[in-house]
Design an enzyme around this catalytic site. Structure first.
Site, PDB file in Angstrom:
ATOM      1  N   GLU A  39     -35.443  81.954  89.042  1.00  0.00           N
ATOM      2  CA  GLU A  39     -34.324  81.680  88.148  1.00  0.00           C
ATOM      3  C   GLU A  39     -34.676  82.358  86.821  1.00  0.00           C
ATOM      4  OE1 GLU A  39     -33.509  77.542  87.287  1.00  0.00           O
ATOM      5  OE2 GLU A  39     -31.876  78.147  85.957  1.00  0.00           O
ATOM      6  N   ARG A 264     -47.430  74.146  95.845  1.00  0.00           N
ATOM      7  CA  ARG A 264     -47.450  75.049  94.701  1.00  0.00           C
ATOM      8  C   ARG A 264     -48.855  75.179  94.150  1.00  0.00           C
ATOM      9  NH1 ARG A 264     -44.081  74.535  90.139  1.00  0.00           N
ATOM     10  NH2 ARG A 264     -42.369  74.336  91.578  1.00  0.00           N
ATOM     11  N   LYS A 274     -42.109  76.129  83.269  1.00  0.00           N
ATOM     12  CA  LYS A 274     -41.472  76.990  82.274  1.00  0.00           C
ATOM     13  C   LYS A 274     -40.992  76.204  81.060  1.00  0.00           C
ATOM     14  CE  LYS A 274     -39.201  79.135  85.647  1.00  0.00           C
ATOM     15  NZ  LYS A 274     -38.235  79.963  86.370  1.00  0.00           N
TER      16      LYS A 274
HETATM   17  P1  ATP Z   1     -41.347  76.040  87.105  1.00  0.00           P
HETATM   18  O1  ATP Z   1     -41.177  74.714  87.772  1.00  0.00           O
HETATM   19  O2  ATP Z   1     -42.753  76.422  86.864  1.00  0.00           O
HETATM   20  O3  ATP Z   1     -40.524  76.191  85.900  1.00  0.00           O
HETATM   21  P2  ATP Z   1     -39.577  77.064  89.047  1.00  0.00           P
HETATM   22  O4  ATP Z   1     -39.944  76.651  90.419  1.00  0.00           O
HETATM   23  O5  ATP Z   1     -38.479  76.349  88.393  1.00  0.00           O
HETATM   24  O6  ATP Z   1     -40.873  77.118  88.165  1.00  0.00           O
HETATM   25  P3  ATP Z   1     -38.237  79.416  89.900  1.00  0.00           P
HETATM   26  O7  ATP Z   1     -37.816  80.566  89.096  1.00  0.00           O
HETATM   27  O8  ATP Z   1     -37.194  78.542  90.468  1.00  0.00           O
HETATM   28  O9  ATP Z   1     -39.229  78.592  89.002  1.00  0.00           O
HETATM   29  O10 ATP Z   1     -39.263  79.858  91.027  1.00  0.00           O
HETATM   30  C1  ATP Z   1     -39.160  81.010  91.801  1.00  0.00           C
HETATM   31  C2  ATP Z   1     -40.042  80.860  93.010  1.00  0.00           C
HETATM   32  O11 ATP Z   1     -41.401  80.675  92.615  1.00  0.00           O
HETATM   33  C3  ATP Z   1     -39.666  79.636  93.815  1.00  0.00           C
HETATM   34  O12 ATP Z   1     -39.610  79.996  95.179  1.00  0.00           O
HETATM   35  C4  ATP Z   1     -40.762  78.655  93.535  1.00  0.00           C
HETATM   36  O13 ATP Z   1     -40.964  77.812  94.627  1.00  0.00           O
HETATM   37  C5  ATP Z   1     -41.965  79.572  93.265  1.00  0.00           C
HETATM   38  N1  ATP Z   1     -42.944  78.907  92.407  1.00  0.00           N
HETATM   39  C6  ATP Z   1     -42.736  78.383  91.183  1.00  0.00           C
HETATM   40  N2  ATP Z   1     -43.853  77.794  90.698  1.00  0.00           N
HETATM   41  C7  ATP Z   1     -44.812  77.976  91.649  1.00  0.00           C
HETATM   42  C8  ATP Z   1     -46.186  77.598  91.761  1.00  0.00           C
HETATM   43  N3  ATP Z   1     -46.811  76.923  90.802  1.00  0.00           N
HETATM   44  N4  ATP Z   1     -46.854  77.940  92.879  1.00  0.00           N
HETATM   45  C9  ATP Z   1     -46.240  78.631  93.854  1.00  0.00           C
HETATM   46  N5  ATP Z   1     -44.959  79.008  93.822  1.00  0.00           N
HETATM   47  C10 ATP Z   1     -44.227  78.695  92.736  1.00  0.00           C
HETATM   48 MG    MG Z   2     -36.640  76.149  89.777  1.00  0.00          MG
END
Ligand code: ATP
Ligand code: MG
Length: 570
Positions: A39, A264, A274
C-alpha cells in the site's frame, strides 16, 4: 552473482512444499505467479524486503513471474512520493516485474461491477448504520452479532442506493456496502463485513472519479484473481480473513488464487509498522525516511547495506508459520559477510592524534603499496603517501598503558601499517588540562614496508594517514533507534516513543582519511582498517569539500561468535 552460495543454503520451507505439490499435481497449469502488493502509504521496510525476496524469489526459482501491484485503495494516506520510492526500492533489491506493474485503482470499475453482481444475488446490501453502530451490532468473540435493520432491503433499493453512493449523494460515513453473510458466524470477519466506504478524497491516480473505495478484504482477492495470481502470499494476520477471501471469489465464481500465510519478520531493537516510522519522521526524531538508522530499505541503503546482504538475510531467516523475533545481529552478520568479500580496505583515522617523526627528512614523501582487499586478489593494490607528520588514532596511544595494551606508549615501538616501525620518544601535553596534543616519534629506516631485517618483534600494527595528504571527513556512527530488544512487547505497556535511544547518532567532525578516497563517489563502500565498514553519504561535498561517511557496521561480529560457539557444542 552469488547464485551458488544462495542455492546451497536454500531450505524447502512450507511454501516451497506447497508449490512443489501443486506442480506435481499440475494445479494452475503448474505455473507460479506471485505478487508483491504494497500500500503506497509509506516507505518500504526490512519486513517488506523479506516479502519482496520471497515473492520475487519464488517466481524466479520456478520460472514464473511476480507482479508489483500497488494496493492503492485508501487515498487519504497514499501519495505519489511513496509509489516512486517503492519502485526504486524493489528495483534496487534487484528484482524486475517486466510489464507487470499494476494498480488496484485500475480495477475499480470491474470491482464495482462485481459488487453490483453480489447485490443482484442478494449477497450484499447498503447499510445506513454509523461506524459505531456497526461495531456494536457486530457482537463479540463469545456473542453473536445482531442483524442491521437495513439488512433486508430489496435488491432494487440496494442497487439504487449503491449507485447513489458512487454518484456522491452521501457524505463520508453515511452509507456503506456490506456483504450479506452471517451475523452469527464464529469468525468475526464473516459477520457482514464492509465492502465499500464513502471517502470524498482525491486519489493520486483516479483523482475525483471515485468517492467510494473498496476495503482490503473485498479488493485483495479480486486483484489477485484479475491478475491470475496462483499463490497469494501474505502475512499471518490475514489467516482469519482467508474464509472471506475465499467467500467473495466463490460467490462471484471467478478465478480463485490460493492465499498462503507466513509469519512476518520482526527484528530486535527495531520497529517496523509504517505508522510508527511515519511518526519518527514527522516528529523529527530522524532526518527522514532514509535516515541511516531507519529500518526502511532506503535507510538501510544509505547506511551502506547491499542488496546481496538483504537477499541473503531474507533466505536465512526462512519462512515460518509462527511469529518470532530475529536477532538484528544476524542481519549485520549477513552484511559483514558481503562487505568483507567486496569492500576495499582503506585507512581512516576517526579521532586523530598528530605524530611528528623527528628523524624523517622534512619535505620527503614516500609512497607505499597497500593491498585493496585481501579477500579478493583482483582488487589489486594502491599507493599510500607517507611523510614526516602523520595522524594516528587517539585510542592507539596511552600514556600509562595497562598490562594488556600493546599499542603505542612512551618508549614503545609499533608498526605503522605498510610503512615503518616507530618508537614514541616524546609526548606533548596541555600544561593545564594534561590533554595529549602531539607525539614525537623516531622511525627505523631499516623497517621500510613494515619489515625489519633483524626480525625484531613488535606487538602491534596501527593505521595512520599522512597529515599533508589527508582528506577531512565527517563520520556518523549509529546505534539502534530503540533501547529495548522487543519493542512490540513493550508498546503493549507504554508508548514506543518512551524507548527511543537518545544516543543513536554520534557525529565525529575531525576525521582524516587517506587521499585515495578523493576519487570515490557517493555510495562508495569501504572498510576503514581496524574500524569497520563505511559508506560515503549523499551529504558529502564532492570533490572540493568534506567527505561524509556513515558507519555501516563495526567489524565485531557477535553473531559469528555465537554461531561458532553453538557449533562447537555439538
Ligand atoms: P506495516 O504493518 O508495517 O505498516 P503493511 O503490512 O501495512 O506494513 P503493506 O504495504 O500492506 O504494509 O505490505 C505489503 C506486503 O508486505 C504485504 O504482503 C505484507 O504482508 C508484507 N509485509 C509487511 N510487513 C511485513 C513483515 N514485517 N514481514 C514480512 N512481510 C511483511
Ligand atoms: Mg497493510
Amino acid at each position: 552473482m552469488d547464485n551458488n552460495e544462495t542455492a546451497k543454503k536454500k531450505v524447502v520451507h512450507f511454501i516451497r512444499q506447497i508449490i512443489n505439490k501443486d506442480i506435481a499435481e499440475n494445479k494452475k497449469n503448474s505455473q507460479v505467479i506471485t505478487r508483491f502488493p504494497p500500500e503506497p502509504n509509506g516507505y518500504l521496510h526490512i519486513g517488506h524486503a523479506k516479502s519482496i525476496c520471497l515473492n520475487f524469489g519464488l517466481a524466479e526459482e520456478y520460472n514464473g513471474r511476480c507482479h508489483l501491484r500497488f494496493d492503492d485503495t485508501n487515498p487519504i494516506k497514499e501519495e505519489q512520493e511513496y509509489i516512486d520510492a517503492i519502485i526504486e526500492d524493489v528495483r534496487w533489491l534487484g528484482f524486475d516485474w517486466g510489464e507487470h506493474l499494476y494498480f488496484a485503482s485500475d480495477y475499480f470499475e470491474q470491482m464495482y461491477a462485481w459488487a453490483v453482481q453480489l447485490i443482484r444475488a442478494g449477497k450484499a446490501y447498503v447499510d445506513g448504520l454509523t461506524t459505531e453502530q456497526i461495531r456494536e451490532y457486530r457482537g463479540t468473540l463469545t456473542e453473536p452479532g445482531v442483524n442491521s435493520p437495513y439488512r433486508n432491503r430489496s435488491i432494487e433499493e440496494n442497487l439504487d442506493l449503491f449507485e447513489r453512493m458512487r454518484k456522491g449523494d452521501y457524505k463520508d460515513g453515511e452509507m456503506v456496502l456490506r456483504a450479506r453473510i452471517d451475523m452469527g458466524h464464529p469468525n468475526m470477519n464473516m459477520r457482514d463485513p464492509v465492502m465499500y466506504r464513502i471517502l470524498h478524497a482525491k486519489h493520486p491516480r483516479t483523482g475525483d472519479k471515485w468517492c467510494i473505495y473498496p476495503m482490503y478484504d473485498w479488493a485483495h482477492g479480486l486483484e489477485d484473481s484479475i491478475e491470475g495470481i496462483t499463490h497469494s502470499i501474505c502475512t499471518l494476520e490475514f489467516e482469519d480473513h482467508r474464509p472471506l477471501y475465499d467467500w467473495f471469489l466463490d460467490q462471484l465464481g471467478i478465478y480463485h488464487p490460493q492465499q498462503i500465510e507466513f509469519a512476518r519478520l520482526n527484528l530486535t531493537f527495531t520497529i517496523m509498522s509504517k505508522r510508527y516510522l511515519l511518526k519518527l519522521v514527522k516528529e523529527g526524531i530522524v532526518s527522514g525516511w532514509d535516515d541511516p538508522r531507519m529500518p526502511t530499505i532506503s535507510g538501510l541503503r544509505r547506511r551502506g547495506y547491499t542488496p546481496a546482504a538483504l537477499r541473503d538475510f531474507s533466505e536465512r531467516v526462512g519462512v515460518a508459520k509462527r511469529d518470532s523475533i530475529v536477532d538484528s545481529q544476524l542481519l549485520e552478520h549477513c552484511l559483514r559477510e558481503d562487505l568483507n568479500r567486496h569492500a576495499p580496505r582503506v585507512m581512516g583515522v576517526l579521532n586523530p592524534l598528530k605524530v611528528v617523526i623527528t628523524n624523517y627528512p622534512e619535505g620527503k614523501v614516500e609512497e607505499f603499496e597497500a593491498i585493496n582487499n585481501p579477500e579478493d586478489e583482483a582488487a589489486g593494490v594502491r599507493k599510500v603517501p607517507f611523510s614526516r607528520e602523520i595522524y594516528i588514532e587517539r585510542e592507539d596511544f596511552m600514556l600509562n598503558p595497562p598490562k594488556k595494551f600493546f599499542r603505542l606508549a612512551p618508549g614503545r615501538e609499533v608498526r605503522l601499517r605498510y610503512a615503518y616501525y616507530i618508537t614514541c620518544t616524546d609526548v606533548l601535553q596541555d600544561e593545564k588540562t594534561g590533554d595529549i596534543l602531539e607525539l614525537h616519534c623516531t622511525y627505523d629506516p631499516e623497517s621500510r614496508g613494515g619489515y625489519t631485517p633483524d626480525g625484531r618483534k613488535v606487538r602491534s600494527t596501527i593505521h595512520w594517514v599522512s597529515l599533508e595528504h589527508a582528506i577531512d571527513a565527517e563520520v556518523r556512527q549509529y546505534d539502534y533507534l530503540l533501547t529495548v530488544p522487543d519493542p512490540s512487547a513493550e508498546t503493549a505497556k507504554k508508548e514506543f516513543m518512551d524507548y527511543i535511544n537518545p544516543n543513536s547518532l554520534t557525529v565525529l567532525h575531525h576525521c582524516k582519511v587517506e587521499p585515495s578516497l578523493v576519487r570515490q563517489k557517493v555510495g562508495f563502500k569501504c572498510q576503514f582498517e581496524r574500524k569497520g565498514y563505511f559508506m560515503i553519504d549523499p551529504d558529502s561535498k564532492i570533490p572540493e569539500g568534506t567527505l561524509v561517511f556513515n558507519q555501516t557496521v563495526s567489524l565485531r561480529d557477535t553473531w559469528a561468535k555465537i554461531a561458532q560457539a553453538e557449533s562447537g557444542k555439538h
